[in-house]
Design an enzyme around this catalytic site. Structure first.
Site, PDB file in Angstrom:
ATOM      1  N   HIS A 104       0.795  -1.235   0.000  1.00 22.57           N
ATOM      2  CA  HIS A 104       0.000   0.000   0.000  1.00 22.57           C
ATOM      3  C   HIS A 104       0.826   1.282   0.000  1.00 22.57           C
ATOM      4  O   HIS A 104       0.303   2.334  -0.334  1.00 22.57           O
ATOM      5  CB  HIS A 104      -0.971   0.000   1.180  1.00 22.57           C
ATOM      6  N   ASP A 160      14.027  -3.652   0.233  1.00 24.84           N
ATOM      7  CA  ASP A 160      12.748  -3.346  -0.414  1.00 24.84           C
ATOM      8  C   ASP A 160      12.775  -1.927  -0.971  1.00 24.84           C
ATOM      9  O   ASP A 160      13.835  -1.311  -1.095  1.00 24.84           O
ATOM     10  CB  ASP A 160      11.565  -3.598   0.546  1.00 24.84           C
TER      11      ASP A 160
HETATM   12  C1  LHQ Z   1      14.449   5.583  14.433  1.00 22.63           C
HETATM   13  C2  LHQ Z   1      14.811   4.891  13.266  1.00 22.63           C
HETATM   14  C3  LHQ Z   1      13.861   4.071  12.641  1.00 22.63           C
HETATM   15  C4  LHQ Z   1      12.368   4.677  14.310  1.00 22.63           C
HETATM   16  C5  LHQ Z   1      16.515   6.001  13.931  1.00 22.63           C
HETATM   17  N1  LHQ Z   1      12.640   3.992  13.201  1.00 22.63           N
HETATM   18  N2  LHQ Z   1      13.236   5.485  14.937  1.00 22.63           N
HETATM   19  C6  LHQ Z   1       9.441  -2.014   5.330  1.00 22.63           C
HETATM   20  C7  LHQ Z   1       8.254  -2.619   5.794  1.00 22.63           C
HETATM   21  C8  LHQ Z   1       8.070  -3.079   7.076  1.00 22.63           C
HETATM   22  C9  LHQ Z   1       8.866  -3.181   8.061  1.00 22.63           C
HETATM   23  C10 LHQ Z   1      10.156  -2.767   8.160  1.00 22.63           C
HETATM   24  O1  LHQ Z   1      10.843  -2.092   7.200  1.00 22.63           O
HETATM   25  C11 LHQ Z   1      10.595  -1.784   5.948  1.00 22.63           C
HETATM   26  C12 LHQ Z   1      11.647  -1.097   5.221  1.00 22.63           C
HETATM   27  C13 LHQ Z   1      12.848  -0.646   5.984  1.00 22.63           C
HETATM   28  O2  LHQ Z   1      13.207   0.491   5.835  1.00 22.63           O
HETATM   29  S1  LHQ Z   1      13.656  -1.741   7.018  1.00 22.63           S
HETATM   30  C14 LHQ Z   1      14.983  -0.765   7.689  1.00 22.63           C
HETATM   31  C15 LHQ Z   1      14.520   0.133   8.782  1.00 22.63           C
HETATM   32  N3  LHQ Z   1      15.572   0.977   9.230  1.00 22.63           N
HETATM   33  C16 LHQ Z   1      16.557   0.549  10.046  1.00 22.63           C
HETATM   34  O3  LHQ Z   1      16.635  -0.586  10.426  1.00 22.63           O
HETATM   35  C17 LHQ Z   1      17.556   1.600  10.497  1.00 22.63           C
HETATM   36  C18 LHQ Z   1      17.443   1.824  11.984  1.00 22.63           C
HETATM   37  N4  LHQ Z   1      18.293   2.911  12.397  1.00 22.63           N
HETATM   38  C19 LHQ Z   1      19.631   2.826  12.552  1.00 22.63           C
HETATM   39  O4  LHQ Z   1      20.227   1.793  12.300  1.00 22.63           O
HETATM   40  C20 LHQ Z   1      20.361   4.030  13.051  1.00 22.63           C
HETATM   41  O5  LHQ Z   1      19.440   4.869  13.690  1.00 22.63           O
HETATM   42  C21 LHQ Z   1      21.068   4.799  11.931  1.00 22.63           C
HETATM   43  C22 LHQ Z   1      22.272   3.986  11.443  1.00 22.63           C
HETATM   44  C23 LHQ Z   1      20.136   5.126  10.780  1.00 22.63           C
HETATM   45  C24 LHQ Z   1      21.593   6.142  12.521  1.00 22.63           C
HETATM   46  O6  LHQ Z   1      22.340   5.867  13.681  1.00 22.63           O
HETATM   47  P1  LHQ Z   1      22.712   7.067  14.671  1.00 22.63           P
HETATM   48  O7  LHQ Z   1      23.239   8.200  13.877  1.00 22.63           O
HETATM   49  O8  LHQ Z   1      23.580   6.474  15.723  1.00 22.63           O
HETATM   50  O9  LHQ Z   1      21.325   7.573  15.285  1.00 22.63           O
HETATM   51  P2  LHQ Z   1      20.418   6.859  16.422  1.00 22.63           P
HETATM   52  O10 LHQ Z   1      20.373   5.394  16.177  1.00 22.63           O
HETATM   53  O11 LHQ Z   1      20.854   7.335  17.762  1.00 22.63           O
HETATM   54  O12 LHQ Z   1      18.953   7.446  16.058  1.00 22.63           O
HETATM   55  C25 LHQ Z   1      18.550   8.756  16.476  1.00 22.63           C
HETATM   56  C26 LHQ Z   1      17.095   8.681  16.835  1.00 22.63           C
HETATM   57  O13 LHQ Z   1      16.339   8.286  15.673  1.00 22.63           O
HETATM   58  C27 LHQ Z   1      16.838   7.611  17.893  1.00 22.63           C
HETATM   59  O14 LHQ Z   1      15.764   8.051  18.673  1.00 22.63           O
HETATM   60  P3  LHQ Z   1      16.031   8.635  20.164  1.00 22.63           P
HETATM   61  O15 LHQ Z   1      14.664   8.939  20.690  1.00 22.63           O
HETATM   62  O16 LHQ Z   1      16.768   7.564  20.924  1.00 22.63           O
HETATM   63  O17 LHQ Z   1      16.881   9.856  19.960  1.00 22.63           O
HETATM   64  C28 LHQ Z   1      16.397   6.439  17.070  1.00 22.63           C
HETATM   65  O18 LHQ Z   1      15.599   5.528  17.790  1.00 22.63           O
HETATM   66  C29 LHQ Z   1      15.607   7.110  15.984  1.00 22.63           C
HETATM   67  N5  LHQ Z   1      15.535   6.262  14.796  1.00 22.63           N
HETATM   68  N6  LHQ Z   1      16.102   5.170  12.976  1.00 22.63           N
HETATM   69  N7  LHQ Z   1      14.102   3.407  11.495  1.00 22.63           N
END
Ligand code: LHQ
Length: 271
Positions: free
Chosen positions: A95, A153
């Site tokens: 969707h 995806d």
């Molecule tokens: C987030 C996210 C995030 C929520 C950072 N969501 N809050 C399709 C259909 C169905 C299901 C699943 O997926 C899909 C397609 C996809 O896109 S799958 C891939 C989804 N994305 C990820 O797995 C990436 C997750 N994020 C990360 O690995 C890191 O955040 C990256 C490498 C992007 C950045 O790392 P840092 O610069 O160290 O930032 P951080 O991790 O500290 O994030 C900052 C904030 O953003 C943090 O929130 P907070 O409240 O603690 O400050 C994160 O929770 C939030 N955030 N990505 N995808």
């Protein structure tokens, strides 16, 4: 140049600069991660740009330090709950992500993506689906899917091998490591990597430049470059001839040739 802000949902900011429609992903607190609402607004913003004849190019970027962290993993539509059966995340693809990726591919104007920071998961593949990708030196690309038990995806499965070849596509998709923007450029994943403080100007300059060009020819160029990959040489030659024939009847071809012969700047208007 004046930049007027048009009415739009806060999660995707919409502005117009000359003939360029500027879209900014705007959930910086979550690194512009896609919620279903945001995906719907992004698609609507692309639809609006497609239907507005004053728009001759689109420029997409992100607010804050990231471009887009992909799907928002806290979105109740997909977040696993301990006390509930698993949800069908395919619903979100059917969707939201499939229509979004197809919308990009069918845009009647070129789309430039200025990647201002990390682009992960579907955020990376949305960017790579745009026509020209320019990234800030500090930006990076992450095929984050394998780290959460998923496959690439939003077009990633189709794009990656085409862009960087089998070995590098597998390395990116299997390991899910961060690919810095300069390496993304040298691998041919993106068009350009520029110093951070030049990204906004470079993205806008590319979009303005494309906006002044013969739009129909650019869009048909996108189409034939993709379609030719599926064709044998003879069929590709025939498709070239068919599209060239159509373009030859259009205003912009006449204008381009006349302007060249008159030694003046062309005024393109087809869309
Ligand atoms: C987030 C996210 C995030 C929520 C950072 N969501 N809050 C399709 C259909 C169905 C299901 C699943 O997926 C899909 C397609 C996809 O896109 S799958 C891939 C989804 N994305 C990820 O797995 C990436 C997750 N994020 C990360 O690995 C890191 O955040 C990256 C490498 C992007 C950045 O790392 P840092 O610069 O160290 O930032 P951080 O991790 O500290 O994030 C900052 C904030 O953003 C943090 O929130 P907070 O409240 O603690 O400050 C994160 O929770 C939030 N955030 N990505 N995808």
């Amino acid at each position: 140049m004046s930049q007027s802000t048009l009415p739009a949902a806060d999660c995707v900011l919409v502005a117009q600069e000359g003939a360029v429609r500027v879209l900014t992903l705007n959930r910086p607190q979550a690194l512009n991660a896609f919620t279903a609402t945001m995906l719907a607004h992004l698609r609507q913003a692309l639809d609006d740009a497609a239907h507005d004849r004053a728009v001759r190019a689109v420029l997409v970027s992100g607010a804050g330090r990231a471009f887009c962290a992909g799907q928002d993993l806290s979105d109740p539509l997909i977040k696993p709950e301990a006390d509930q059966p698993p949800k069908d995340i395919g619903h979100l693809l059917d969707h939201y992500y499939i229509p979004l990726a197809l919308r990009l591919r069918s845009m009647p104007v070129p789309v430039v993506c200025a990647v201002n920071g990390v682009a992960a998961g579907a955020g990376a593949n949305f960017a790579l689906g745009c026509d020209l990708v320019v990234a800030a030196q500090s930006a990076s690309f992450i095929q984050a899917f394998s780290k959460i038990g998923l496959i690439p995806d939003c077009g990633g499965s189709w794009l990656l091998t085409r862009l960087v070849g089998r070995a590098r596509a597998r390395q990116l998709a299997l390991l899910g490591d961060k690919l810095p923007a300069d390496q993304a450029q040298s691998w041919g994943l993106i068009a350009r990597c520029v110093p951070d403080d030049q990204l906004a100007a470079e993205g806008m300059a590319l979009a303005q430049r494309l906006a002044a060009m013969p739009t129909k020819a650019l869009v048909e160029t996108r189409r034939i470059l993709d379609e030719a990959l599926e064709l044998n040489l003879e069929d590709a030659l025939k498709l070239e001839a068919r599209l060239q024939s159509q373009l030859g009847f259009a205003h912009d071809y006449q204008e381009g040739v006349n302007a060249f012969l008159d030694k003046r700047a062309p005024q393109y208007k087809d869309r």
